[in-house]
Design a protein around this motif. Structure first.
Motif, PDB file in Angstrom:
ATOM      1  N   HIS A  34     121.774  43.640  63.611  1.00 35.32           N
ATOM      2  CA  HIS A  34     121.427  44.832  64.386  1.00 35.32           C
ATOM      3  C   HIS A  34     120.543  44.379  65.550  1.00 35.32           C
ATOM      4  O   HIS A  34     120.142  43.218  65.609  1.00 35.32           O
ATOM      5  CB  HIS A  34     120.754  45.899  63.509  1.00 35.32           C
ATOM      6  N   GLN A  52     109.707  55.152  60.320  1.00 38.33           N
ATOM      7  CA  GLN A  52     110.777  54.743  61.236  1.00 38.33           C
ATOM      8  C   GLN A  52     111.969  54.158  60.487  1.00 38.33           C
ATOM      9  O   GLN A  52     112.862  53.565  61.089  1.00 38.33           O
ATOM     10  CB  GLN A  52     110.243  53.715  62.232  1.00 38.33           C
ATOM     11  N   ASP A  74     113.887  49.314  63.110  1.00 31.83           N
ATOM     12  CA  ASP A  74     115.065  49.425  63.951  1.00 31.83           C
ATOM     13  C   ASP A  74     114.730  50.043  65.308  1.00 31.83           C
ATOM     14  O   ASP A  74     114.064  51.080  65.392  1.00 31.83           O
ATOM     15  CB  ASP A  74     116.125  50.267  63.233  1.00 31.83           C
ATOM     16  N   LEU A  84     116.557  51.599  67.484  1.00 29.06           N
ATOM     17  CA  LEU A  84     117.091  52.945  67.691  1.00 29.06           C
ATOM     18  C   LEU A  84     116.252  53.987  66.959  1.00 29.06           C
ATOM     19  O   LEU A  84     116.030  55.087  67.480  1.00 29.06           O
ATOM     20  CB  LEU A  84     118.550  53.011  67.236  1.00 29.06           C
ATOM     21  N   TYR A 139     113.259  54.886  69.094  1.00 25.60           N
ATOM     22  CA  TYR A 139     113.569  55.786  70.204  1.00 25.60           C
ATOM     23  C   TYR A 139     113.835  57.212  69.724  1.00 25.60           C
ATOM     24  O   TYR A 139     113.412  58.169  70.365  1.00 25.60           O
ATOM     25  CB  TYR A 139     114.747  55.257  71.010  1.00 25.60           C
ATOM     26  N   VAL A 140     114.509  57.348  68.602  1.00 21.96           N
ATOM     27  CA  VAL A 140     114.779  58.682  68.054  1.00 21.96           C
ATOM     28  C   VAL A 140     113.449  59.343  67.677  1.00 21.96           C
ATOM     29  O   VAL A 140     113.222  60.525  67.973  1.00 21.96           O
ATOM     30  CB  VAL A 140     115.733  58.606  66.838  1.00 21.96           C
TER      31      VAL A 140
END
Length: 195
Positions: free
Chosen positions: A95, A130, A182, A184, A187-188
């Motif tokens: 990832h 997270q 992670d 992503l 950011y989420v």
């Protein structure tokens, strides 16, 4: 940018104090085409190559890196996971891993089942927030799939290949590791706080 797929294990041959930081020299057997300034993930920390002598690579680690990661406890003979940076067009097998460590975690429990192992790591609540079951996490630079996530800990299952080819196979309870959540998920989470 990295993938969390460890290429080799390096061995620390020297740690030299250079206040306010230090220089870490390690043997990266088999890597003959490394260039000065190249970014390499060392135990999950993105560092720049500052000197090369054959297969010995040197990196400078500043005070913040030493304070926020496990690099400050490396000694001669320590093994570290190494991964060269991702090139455009490379396969993406793990990832997205930046090499920017979020926290130091602690191995709370290791359950070995034959050649497989389930590890439970304790982490700060901010990093656990997270994470999501079946999401990704990097532990000492190794891309792993999360099995269970609780408010201050998470579990991962390691296959025999990962245990043999990375430094994770030698971990014991209370050992400390570098954790990167992670990208992503970060950011989420940030987008949720912005709205």
């Amino acid at each position: 940018m990295f993938t969390g797929l460890v290429e080799i294990k390096g061995v620390v041959i020297e740690v030299v104090s250079q206040p306010p930081g230090c220089r870490i020299a390690l043997r990266a057997a088999g890597w003959s085409d490394v260039v000065l300034g190249e970014s390499i993930a060392v135990a999950g920390c993105c560092l720049s190559v500052v000197a090369i002598d054959g297969d010995v690579l040197a990196f400078d680690a500043g005070p913040e890196t030493l304070r926020l990661t496990t690099l400050g406890v490396l000694r001669r003979g320590s093994e570290v996971n190494l991964e060269r940076s991702l090139r455009v067009g490379d396969r993406m097998g793990g990832h997205f891993v930046t090499g920017h460590v979020d926290a130091v975690g602690t191995l709370e429990r290791r359950d070995d089942e034959g050649e497989w192992s389930t590890f439970w790591f304790r982490v700060p609540p901010a990093q656990a927030a997270q994470m999501a079951r079946k999401g990704s996490v990097a532990v000492d630079g190794v891309s792993l799939t999360l099995v269970d996530v609780e408010p201050e800990r998470f579990s991962v299952m390691l296959i025999p290949h990962t245990l043999a080819m990375t430094t994770l196979g030698k971990l014991a309870a209370c050992d400390r590791v570098n954790i990167e959540t992670d990208l992503l998920a970060k950011y989420v989470q940030q987008a949720g706080h912005a709205g």
